[in-house]
Every structure is written in C-alpha cells, then in structure tokens.
Motif scaffolding. Structure first.
Motif, mmCIF file in Angstrom:
data_model
loop_
_atom_site.group_PDB
_atom_site.id
_atom_site.type_symbol
_atom_site.label_atom_id
_atom_site.label_comp_id
_atom_site.label_asym_id
_atom_site.label_seq_id
_atom_site.Cartn_x
_atom_site.Cartn_y
_atom_site.Cartn_z
ATOM 1 N N VAL A 1 -6.236 6.511 -1.042
ATOM 2 C CA VAL A 1 -6.006 5.976 -2.389
ATOM 3 C C VAL A 1 -7.324 5.913 -3.155
ATOM 4 N N GLY B 1 -5.659 3.635 2.838
ATOM 5 C CA GLY B 1 -6.463 2.916 1.858
ATOM 6 C C GLY B 1 -7.603 3.775 1.353
ATOM 7 N N ALA C 1 -7.134 -2.771 4.640
ATOM 8 C CA ALA C 1 -5.993 -2.208 3.911
ATOM 9 C C ALA C 1 -4.685 -2.338 4.677
ATOM 10 N N LEU D 1 0.829 -1.204 0.000
ATOM 11 C CA LEU D 1 0.000 0.000 0.000
ATOM 12 C C LEU D 1 0.864 1.256 0.000
ATOM 13 N N TYR E 1 -8.556 0.443 -3.164
ATOM 14 C CA TYR E 1 -7.117 0.243 -2.948
ATOM 15 C C TYR E 1 -6.696 -1.117 -3.480
#
Length: 368
Positions: free
Chosen positions: A197, A194, A261, A93, A205
């Motif tokens: 994003v 997350g 995430a 991530l 994500y």
C-alpha cells in the motif's frame, strides 16, 4: 503463586459479573436484554476479567458490560471503552488493498515481487490474493516473537519493531506450504501488504486507512497508534500471564509496533460495528470486489480476502473478523444483509478460555 492469584481474579470477576453496566435501547424488550446480558455474564467466568459488547439490530442498540475494568477494583468496564482489536485490522487493510484494485492501481494476481522486488524469496510465485487469503505459505512472524508467558515480552514491551524487522523474522523461517496449496494464517503477509500500500500510494498504510475508512465513516474512537503505547480513556486494563511473576502483569500500555499493519489498531465496539456495516453494505467496495472478499481462498475454508465467516444456530451466515492483541480479544460480526451486528471485546484472565462463551454470545446476538 500465579494460579492462586488467577483463581482470585476469576472469583472476583464472577462475583462482580452481576453488577454490570448496561445501556439498553428502549426498542429492546426486557426478555431480549436479559438474554444478552446472561450470555455476556457467562463470558467472564469462562476466561475474562472484563467484557463489553454492542449489539445492533432493527430493534435498536444494546450495550452491556460484565466483570471489572481493572484488577483489585470494583470499577465497571466502560461500556463505550477503547481496546486493542488486533487482527480485526486485517479487514481494514484488506479493504484498502481492494479499493486500490478497484482503482486499477493493483491487481489481485500481481506478484509480491512486482511491488517489493527482492524482498520475498520466491515472491514471483506469491500473489496479493494469496497474501490476503492466508494461502501464501509464508511463515507467521507471530510464532517467532517473544510473547507471554515469555518474560522477554515485558522486558521488550517498549521496543519499536519496524516492518522490515518483523518481515525478515517471518521470512527467515521456511514456508509452511507451496503458494496457494493450503490455508495457513500468517501476519507476515499483512505486514507485506502494508508495504505494498505504501509503495503504490506514496503514503503510509495508516494514512490510507485513515483517509479511506476512519475519516469517511467518522470512526472517532478508532486509531492506528504506530509506536504510541497509550489507549485513549476510558478503557479496560489488559493483562499478561508471565513466567516468574507472582500475579498478572498489567500490559495495557505497550508499543503496538509489535503488531504493525497486521494488528496495531485501537477501536471501540461501536466503531467496529459501523465499519463492518459499511463494508457488508457495499459502502466501501463495489459489489464485484466485495464478492471477491467473501470468496474462500481455498475451497471449503471460511476465510476470504481479509474477511472470515461463520455459521449460526439460526442458519444465517455472519461475516467479520476476530482479533487477539495479547491482553485483549475481540470478535466483530454482521449478518450478510447487515441487519444484525455484534461486537464483543474481553480482557483475558488466563483462567480458562473465553472463546466458546464468546461464540455463544455472538450467536445469541445475531440469531436472537
């Protein structure tokens, strides 16, 4: 009795450690193979039911296993098996976040308030850099969850947790320190990343990690399962120690939205080695952003932006991440020059602690 059962598990694993599945490369000398296998065998009696590993160097590839894949059987751990890699996902991530920085769509010094207005109290003082580096001070949501040995974990193992639910649990607790003042590991920050994003890209994500990392690197055994409780076969079984249970509870199947995430990823040793080789080799990030990733968030700490590092007995620093997904523990590290890599995954026996033996295996693999 639980402890009596655990003792039997450890004894069984220790006996079976000598009956290991190993797939060595011809490029490895017998002495090197034997040394790696001995170190891997040491991990099981230290606190594991089973273990699998892959080591890659300029001499070739070594793969090995020890212990058993499932309690009550003599089935060998699958050498190319899948497992829950937990917080190793944070490196994935973080890479996506830094790619978005490189594209000019994010800045590391953007506040979380800019992207998720009104979500985090005092979010105007918390930056994306601090979330990545675990210096935000946000309370770790993991510490609020019903995890083993709490029996509520088993009762709720199929429950779907939303990112909002998890974030609110973390934010309901007071911060551990002022933003940027100290290092304090917290999955709450990665749950927020997350969402950032998703806000920036308009995609999940998971879709961005798939598009930017999993697909291009051909990580065929890596997936972000969302709410699916299954792990692709073959895989070792994972267990939890639960209060009131007479023996370990098989929790291989569970809803991974609990990790979201911050750690829902399922992968393999080969895929994690391939990912970290690409990351440290400059294939995923430009040099300036890889340098940011390797810069400690707090001077003297050994954690940067979704990446941690350790010293080795041979004086060579290694970079990567570790992960804990209740029943599974993972370590994946690579030397800075990318010439030596090691990934180790174990299923926990709760009879001892495998951390020290795991560290010794990684050291042996990367120093040789």
């Amino acid at each position: 009795m639980v402890r009596a059962r655990l003792g039997l598990v450890a004894a069984l694993a220790a006996v079976l450690a000598s009956s290991t599945a190993m797939v060595p490369s011809a490029a490895y000398a017998g002495e090197d193979r034997d040394a790696l296998q001995r170190r891997l065998d040491d991990v099981v009696p230290a606190g594991a039911i089973g273990a699998l590993a892959e080591v890659r160097t300029d001499r070739g590839v070594w793969r090995g296993t020890s212990g058993v894949a499932e309690i009550g059987t003599s089935r060998e751990v699958p050498v190319r098996g899948s497992f829950r890699a937990g917080s190793v996902m944070k490196s994935f991530l973080a890479t996506v976040v830094l790619q978005l920085v490189g594209e000019g769509r994010l800045r590391l010094d953007d506040s979380i308030e800019r992207w998720l207005p009104g979500v985090v109290p005092g979010g105007d003082r918390i930056t994306l850099r601090q979330l990545l580096a675990h210096t935000s001070g946000l309370y770790d949501v993991v510490r609020t969850l019903p995890l083993p040995p709490d029996p509520r974990f088993v009762e709720n193992r199929w429950h779907t947790w939303s990112a909002t639910d998890l974030i609110e649990r973390g934010l309901a607790q007071p911060p551990t320190h002022a933003p940027g003042a100290a290092f304090s590991y917290t999955s709450t920050g990665y749950l927020l990343l997350g969402q950032v994003v998703e806000e920036v890209t308009g995609a999940t994500y998971a879709a961005e990690i798939e598009r930017r990392i999993i697909g291009p690197l051909h990580l065929r055994h890596t997936m972000l399962p969302g709410t699916s409780p299954w792990i692709p076969r073959p895989h070792p079984h994972g267990y939890a120690q639960v209060e009131g249970a007479a023996e370990l509870v098989d929790v291989t199947e569970m809803n991974p939205s609990l990790f979201g995430a911050a750690g829902e990823i399922v992968s393999s040793a080969g895929d994690l080695n391939r990912f970290f080789a690409a990351l440290l080799g400059g294939r995923l990030l430009p040099a300036r952003l890889l340098a940011e990733m390797k810069t400690p968030g707090i001077p003297g700490e050994t954690y940067g932006l979704g990446l941690r590092w350790e010293d080795t007995s041979c004086g060579v620093p290694v970079y990567g991440h570790d992960g804990d997904a209740v029943a599974y523990q993972t370590w994946s590290f690579v030397t800075a020059d990318g010439r030596r890599q090691a990934t180790l995954a174990v299923t926990r026996s709760y009879e001892g602690d495998a951390d020290d033996a795991a560290a010794e295996f990684i050291d042996q693999a990367l120093c040789g």
